[in-house]
Each structure stands twice: as C-alpha cells, then as structure tokens.
Design a protein around this motif. Structure first.
Motif: not given
Length: 164
Positions: A57-59, A115-119, A159-160
C-alpha cells in the motif's frame, strides 16, 4: 470490519475532523466533492510485485505521479504493477475507490507492506477514507502513529520516486 474501524475511530480518534460526501473514485472527484478540511490529501495505490508474492500500500501526496520502476528498485521488488481488484479484496477486504491506510485494520495476516512518502509522514495530518469512499477523516500525525501501532504495520518511509 466497518464496525471495528468505527469503534476504533470513536475510542481513539473521536475529535478528528470527519466529513460525509458523495462517493469519489478518483482524485479529480475528491477535489470536487470532498469539502476543504485539514490534512494532506493523499493518493493510495495498491501494488504487487511481478510474481504476486509481495503487496504494497503506497501512500503519496494526491498530486504526485509515481515511478513504479524506480520504487521497485528502492524496496527492492521486481516489476511493480497495480494489483487487481480481486487481490485488493483478498488482502485488504475493500473495493477500488475505498483504498486508504484504514484498510490495514483488515490485514491481520500482515501481508501488505506499507510505504509512506516522506511528505505524507511529515504532514501534521493526513486525510483517509474510513473503508468507504463516501467519507473522509483527517488524522493527526499522533493518531496516525497510534493507528499503525494498533494494526501492527510498520511503515517504510521513503521519498517515493516521482514519474517525469
């Protein structure tokens, strides 16, 4: 599972902004129908590796286009692609259009990697659908951390990579 999430929200996130709205299936629809509220609006992608052994799960922020090949190299995972609605239902118990971090409450087997983007991770608050695309909740960072601890999911903060 909607009931389990509703109980968790009531006991742990009772003061979080919550809005009902028409069903939204895309970011464009959300921009039209979801009233302004605090928090980072996000895009949620459910992807799998080439062999279908790993699911993610990519956010990311709602306006970020993802470079799946570059993300696959970072994870590492071979040839990431969007997972089918059947896989989404099997692993997270939801249908397309309702994907959000709240679906992790249904992943008791811990088969989905977050997976979470840094932002997104650094945001003061994050917006998420509560297992249905007719409402949105804004979670503070502290409540997000509490929710992830509740589900047992440890996010991979990256940082995706963005698509060009």
């Amino acid at each position: 599972m909607q009931e389990i999430l509703s109980r968790w929200l009531a006991s742990s996130a009772g003061d979080c902004p919550f809005v009902e709205h028409p069903a939204v299936h895309t970011i464009d629809e959300a921009l039209i129908h979801v009233p302004a509220m605090p928090g980072q609006m996000v895009k949620n992608l459910f992807v799998r590796d080439e062999k279908g052994r790993r699911h993610f799960l990519v956010i990311v922020p709602f306006d970020k286009r993802i470079n799946l090949a570059a993300l696959g190299r970072l994870l590492p995972a071979s040839k990431l692609s969007m997972a089918s609605p059947e896989r989404l239902l099997q692993h997270l118990g939801i249908m397309p259009g309702s994907v959000s971090l709240f679906a992790l409450i249904q992943d008791n087997a811990q088969s989905v990697e977050l997976v979470l983007d840094q932002t997104v991770w650094e945001a003061d608050a994050v917006q998420a659908h509560p297992l249905r695309n007719t409402a949105t909740v804004a979670l503070s960072h502290a409540i997000l951390v509490n929710f992830l601890a509740h589900t047992g999911h440890v996010p991979r903060i990256l940082n995706v990579p963005a698509a060009d």
